[in-house]
Design a protein around this motif. Sequence first.
Motif, PDB file in Angstrom:
ATOM      1  N   LEU A 204      -4.605  -2.521   2.307  1.00 48.13           N
ATOM      2  CA  LEU A 204      -5.679  -1.688   1.774  1.00 48.13           C
ATOM      3  C   LEU A 204      -6.102  -0.634   2.783  1.00 48.13           C
ATOM      4  N   LEU A 205      -6.205  -1.020   4.037  1.00 45.52           N
ATOM      5  CA  LEU A 205      -6.610  -0.078   5.078  1.00 45.52           C
ATOM      6  C   LEU A 205      -5.572   1.026   5.241  1.00 45.52           C
ATOM      7  N   LEU A 206      -4.297   0.664   5.218  1.00 46.24           N
ATOM      8  CA  LEU A 206      -3.236   1.658   5.329  1.00 46.24           C
ATOM      9  C   LEU A 206      -3.253   2.619   4.142  1.00 46.24           C
ATOM     10  N   SER A 207      -3.473   2.093   2.957  1.00 45.52           N
ATOM     11  CA  SER A 207      -3.555   2.954   1.773  1.00 45.52           C
ATOM     12  C   SER A 207      -4.755   3.889   1.852  1.00 45.52           C
ATOM     13  N   ALA A 208      -5.882   3.387   2.341  1.00 44.35           N
ATOM     14  CA  ALA A 208      -7.078   4.227   2.470  1.00 44.35           C
ATOM     15  C   ALA A 208      -6.855   5.338   3.490  1.00 44.35           C
ATOM     16  N   VAL A 209      -6.173   5.038   4.579  1.00 43.02           N
ATOM     17  CA  VAL A 209      -5.895   6.060   5.597  1.00 43.02           C
ATOM     18  C   VAL A 209      -4.952   7.124   5.040  1.00 43.02           C
TER      19      VAL A 209
END
Length: 133
Positions: free
Chosen positions: A96-101
């Motif tokens: 999720l964090l990678l997608s948000a970045v």
Amino acid sequence: MTILLRFLILIVVCTIPVAAYAMMGDSSTDALGMVAMVALLAVTTTGVWSLVDGVRIGFRSAVTTWLIVVAAASVLLTILASRVDGGEPAPMVSDLLLSAVKLATVLFVPAVIGSAIGAAIRANRTRSHVPAA
């Protein structure tokens, strides 16, 4: 207040096409076109509005405003997108964090470009109004 307004409108611009696609109920159609349309709408909205902000408030203020808006919107949109997937297992927090970045990067680049163009227009306007000595 301006940050909240930009945040809400960006979220609405991104979620209305998704909701319309979900209401169609036809799962046989390819969702890639819908994703491309949402991306185009989000990037266009961010770029055009940041250009206006660059003209109105200058480069530094516009970029700061859009950094906050894009960061918050990308986190919320990533969480919403992870909940839309029906039978899939819950994604890892790192995914999720990678997608948000990635989403923040895609949205922030046109915001910086729009702010820079707007600030250049602003500087040109102020320069042209200076009386000749």
